[in-house]
Design a protein around this motif. Sequence first.
Motif, PDB file in Angstrom:
ATOM      1  N   LEU A  37     -37.277   2.684  -8.442  1.00 56.60           N
ATOM      2  CA  LEU A  37     -35.683   2.891  -7.976  1.00 56.60           C
ATOM      3  C   LEU A  37     -34.723   2.698  -6.530  1.00 56.60           C
ATOM      4  O   LEU A  37     -36.118   3.415  -5.786  1.00 56.60           O
ATOM      5  CB  LEU A  37     -36.586   4.560  -8.324  1.00 56.60           C
ATOM      6  CG  LEU A  37     -35.424   5.814  -8.344  1.00 56.60           C
ATOM      7  CD1 LEU A  37     -34.340   5.106  -9.639  1.00 56.60           C
ATOM      8  CD2 LEU A  37     -36.271   7.691  -8.288  1.00 56.60           C
ATOM      9  N   SER A  80     -38.258  12.502  -5.136  1.00 54.54           N
ATOM     10  CA  SER A  80     -37.856  11.924  -7.295  1.00 54.54           C
ATOM     11  C   SER A  80     -38.488  10.259  -7.257  1.00 54.54           C
ATOM     12  O   SER A  80     -37.959   9.470  -7.701  1.00 54.54           O
ATOM     13  CB  SER A  80     -36.152  11.823  -6.724  1.00 54.54           C
ATOM     14  OG  SER A  80     -35.618  12.735  -6.517  1.00 54.54           O
ATOM     15  N   ASP A 143     -31.422   0.586 -11.800  1.00 49.58           N
ATOM     16  CA  ASP A 143     -30.853   2.050 -11.997  1.00 49.58           C
ATOM     17  C   ASP A 143     -31.325   2.411 -10.234  1.00 49.58           C
ATOM     18  O   ASP A 143     -31.955   2.427  -9.893  1.00 49.58           O
ATOM     19  CB  ASP A 143     -32.074   3.188 -12.804  1.00 49.58           C
ATOM     20  CG  ASP A 143     -31.509   2.644 -13.647  1.00 49.58           C
ATOM     21  OD1 ASP A 143     -30.149   2.247 -14.230  1.00 49.58           O
ATOM     22  OD2 ASP A 143     -32.426   3.355 -15.132  1.00 49.58           O
ATOM     23  N   LEU A 145     -29.560   6.454  -7.453  1.00 46.86           N
ATOM     24  CA  LEU A 145     -29.544   7.949  -7.233  1.00 46.86           C
ATOM     25  C   LEU A 145     -28.495   7.769  -6.814  1.00 46.86           C
ATOM     26  O   LEU A 145     -27.941   6.908  -5.084  1.00 46.86           O
ATOM     27  CB  LEU A 145     -30.422   8.431  -7.087  1.00 46.86           C
ATOM     28  CG  LEU A 145     -32.198   9.271  -7.895  1.00 46.86           C
ATOM     29  CD1 LEU A 145     -32.576   9.609  -7.205  1.00 46.86           C
ATOM     30  CD2 LEU A 145     -31.652   9.358  -8.999  1.00 46.86           C
ATOM     31  N   ILE A 157     -36.792  15.167 -10.490  1.00 40.54           N
ATOM     32  CA  ILE A 157     -35.672  14.085 -11.101  1.00 40.54           C
ATOM     33  C   ILE A 157     -36.363  13.417 -12.788  1.00 40.54           C
ATOM     34  O   ILE A 157     -35.465  13.008 -13.541  1.00 40.54           O
ATOM     35  CB  ILE A 157     -35.397  13.010 -10.432  1.00 40.54           C
ATOM     36  CG1 ILE A 157     -33.459  12.863 -11.256  1.00 40.54           C
ATOM     37  CG2 ILE A 157     -35.789  12.158 -10.365  1.00 40.54           C
ATOM     38  CD1 ILE A 157     -32.901  13.727 -10.557  1.00 40.54           C
ATOM     39  N   LEU A 161     -34.545  11.565 -15.466  1.00 42.48           N
ATOM     40  CA  LEU A 161     -34.395   9.684 -15.391  1.00 42.48           C
ATOM     41  C   LEU A 161     -35.261   9.210 -16.651  1.00 42.48           C
ATOM     42  O   LEU A 161     -34.492   8.345 -16.988  1.00 42.48           O
ATOM     43  CB  LEU A 161     -35.235   9.683 -14.300  1.00 42.48           C
ATOM     44  CG  LEU A 161     -34.903   7.822 -13.398  1.00 42.48           C
ATOM     45  CD1 LEU A 161     -34.290   7.260 -13.098  1.00 42.48           C
ATOM     46  CD2 LEU A 161     -36.190   7.748 -12.178  1.00 42.48           C
ATOM     47  N   HIS A 164     -32.488   9.710 -18.968  1.00 40.65           N
ATOM     48  CA  HIS A 164     -31.175   8.155 -18.119  1.00 40.65           C
ATOM     49  C   HIS A 164     -31.482   7.239 -19.312  1.00 40.65           C
ATOM     50  O   HIS A 164     -30.827   6.210 -20.146  1.00 40.65           O
ATOM     51  CB  HIS A 164     -31.161   8.466 -17.111  1.00 40.65           C
ATOM     52  CG  HIS A 164     -29.926   6.992 -16.752  1.00 40.65           C
ATOM     53  ND1 HIS A 164     -28.607   6.824 -16.877  1.00 40.65           N
ATOM     54  CD2 HIS A 164     -30.644   5.585 -15.652  1.00 40.65           C
ATOM     55  CE1 HIS A 164     -27.997   6.186 -15.986  1.00 40.65           C
ATOM     56  NE2 HIS A 164     -29.572   5.392 -15.981  1.00 40.65           N
ATOM     57  N   ARG A 165     -33.002   6.813 -18.725  1.00 42.35           N
ATOM     58  CA  ARG A 165     -33.817   4.465 -18.467  1.00 42.35           C
ATOM     59  C   ARG A 165     -33.952   5.048 -20.205  1.00 42.35           C
ATOM     60  O   ARG A 165     -33.626   3.837 -21.013  1.00 42.35           O
ATOM     61  CB  ARG A 165     -34.559   4.450 -17.938  1.00 42.35           C
ATOM     62  CG  ARG A 165     -34.993   4.734 -16.878  1.00 42.35           C
ATOM     63  CD  ARG A 165     -36.269   4.769 -15.408  1.00 42.35           C
ATOM     64  NE  ARG A 165     -35.773   3.941 -14.912  1.00 42.35           N
ATOM     65  CZ  ARG A 165     -36.636   4.275 -14.018  1.00 42.35           C
ATOM     66  NH1 ARG A 165     -38.123   5.022 -14.123  1.00 42.35           N
ATOM     67  NH2 ARG A 165     -36.461   3.907 -12.627  1.00 42.35           N
ATOM     68  N   ILE A 249     -27.314   9.808 -11.307  1.00 43.87           N
ATOM     69  CA  ILE A 249     -28.590   8.983 -11.844  1.00 43.87           C
ATOM     70  C   ILE A 249     -27.414   7.664 -12.969  1.00 43.87           C
ATOM     71  O   ILE A 249     -26.442   7.444 -13.366  1.00 43.87           O
ATOM     72  CB  ILE A 249     -29.174   9.263 -12.757  1.00 43.87           C
ATOM     73  CG1 ILE A 249     -30.097  10.575 -12.564  1.00 43.87           C
ATOM     74  CG2 ILE A 249     -30.320   7.598 -12.960  1.00 43.87           C
ATOM     75  CD1 ILE A 249     -30.936  10.606 -13.181  1.00 43.87           C
TER      76      ILE A 249
END
Length: 726
Positions: A37, A80, A143, A145, A157, A161, A164-165, A249
Amino acid sequence: MSQKNPKNAPGGGKGAPKGKKSAAAGKKAEDEREETLQAVVLADSFETRFNPFTLETPRCLLPLANTPLIEYTLEFLAMSGVADIYVYCGAHTEEVERYIQASKWHPSAPASPFNSLEIVKTTARSVGDALRDLDARDLITGDFLLVHGDLVSNLPIDAALAAHRARRIADKNAIMTLILRAGGLGSHRTKSKGITPVFVVDPTKNRCLHYEEMHPLQANKYVNIDPELLSTHTEMEIRTDLIDCGIDICTPDVLALWAESFDYEVPRRHFLHGVLKDYELNGKTIHTEIVDEHYAARVFNLQSYEAVSKDVLGRWTYPLVPDSNLVAGQTYKFERGGLCKENGVILARTCKAGKRTVLGKDTSIGDGSMVSNSIIGRRCHIGKNVMIQNAYIWDDVVVGDGSTIDRAIVASEAVIGKRCKIQPGSLLSYGIQIADNQETKEGSRITRAKRGEPPVAVATDTTIVGEGGEGYSFDDEEDSDDEGIAFHSNLIYSTSHLNLSSESISTLNSNFSSATPTQSRSRLSSFAGSISDDGDPSSSNEMFHHDAVNGLLDALKEGDDFDSAKLEFMGLRLSNNASDHQVRRAIAVAFTKRIAQLVEGEKMEASKAAAKTFGAPGAEKFLREVAVGTKNLEDDQVDFITCLQKDLVHRGSGAIILAAVLKELYQTDILEEEAMFRWWDENEALGEAENKEMKRVREKTAPLIQWFRDNESEESEEEEEEDDSE
């Protein structure tokens, strides 16, 4: 900035594996690298909202509760699980770089949680320029932030996250997730003042469909929603209650979209609005994650500086509070009574330091002085009989005897003479000096910073600071922030000088409302923030419906007794002057939404879900007294059934749920047969004119209605036989 070396250098150790094994290892390493990340921190806001302070210091290094703002941001990123960080700097880059190099966050520091932290110097003049520059550098591999250097958040988060993934794996066009915080439709100190962000969201997919900003100076306060959205999304929420946390994100595609349009300068008003508007062209979707159990807010202007400071004092941001000692060398301790102070503080015997006050190391307060709801930095000297309340005083400040400071910000090394009065909203910048017996005007901004290009000293204005003082009144005519003067550049928000209309914000364009057939409108009438059932847009209706539904839904989820929920509900009704129909609609939506959650989310049978929901403590009494308890009993019951039917139109199990709900409400004597017969017959009489979706939901109740009719016939025959036998 330097970067940590990998623990295992390529080619090290015993014989390296070859062939398929080597290829597999390479693929695994590639997958892990993709899952690393990254984060981009916008340390420069490219705005002038914090002038005159940011003339001399970058915003991200301004102290909030005696801790630089960027510390809160980096703490959030560390929590995070971020590995690589790029800090984008414009103005005062050298100061930011020096601070990071000396901090615990530098990758060379033993306790640094980051693999790399790089300062990116840029000549960008906007967020858009910075992100286009980032795209050109090709630094982002997966990805990431996107946050600002003024973020304060204790939000985990992980869940957002993961969601989102999962969306990104299922659909490569799902490029971005916005983290938003529910703030309610009432007043909330961390909400943006003046500018109201409006998010149009599909709650079934957590997808953001439209974004606009409402400006108090707008002549027409309505949202222009594409009619196509209303035809393709059966449930929508128009949200004016959300706090934009400034946490995004993103996938690398976000940077590509920034690079494609040089018209995009700011993240929301330009980028978000533009990408959503051009969905048919780009096919990209943006989603939302709405949180309400954790804290997240940006210190994006002076009003939010005060709001977030108060939240820190109130410990809403825990563990991001002074006594966590986020910066090396801090020694804060939280004491009984709400006072938080460092070692070396000297308090005179007769002074009073009240609750929700922070005092920095080696600060002294003289006899007879009172400090409350304030933050005072290190090495400050507060004289005798000084009154300080709701103030933010930074390091090395001197305040003379008998002075008062109320709701003001005083920057480091400022000197305030004896018997001075610092009025609310005053901003006293670095090193200024106020002579004895002076009084500042409300909202005054005083600085001694050099101005111009190249910077030159500005003469002291003794009419502002007094004889022997140092400083001048800061004039913001040179500010480039187009919204700053009216809404952002003052500590205290006020629009009294703007002669603004008090007209409420309508939720839909009236042209669309008047052009939409009644049947289509009724089918969509169950989403929060919709037009009212009589076709008139109303923000009051939106406010009542949203808050009422959420309040009842919370009571149903938590199993609370409905007595307290009823008090809150009736208070909302009175404050919004809601009609009986609006009340029934809100109740219907809350109960059907909870039943649908049990059926679709927990895979519970519809009949059991209905029994559990209506069996909540006090629910039956609440429904009898509030939903169907007026004088026109049958009319109310028919209307209530129709409200249930309308809301269930857009729910996958709506037809099955409606049948289960009507059966449960009949068995608990909340609904009577006559009302159900009338509701059924009136819809049957519509024939071809009946909305197809409404009919689809209704038809599943046909066996139940027939059973009621058969049962009624049998009872009538039995009564006739009894009469004949007599």
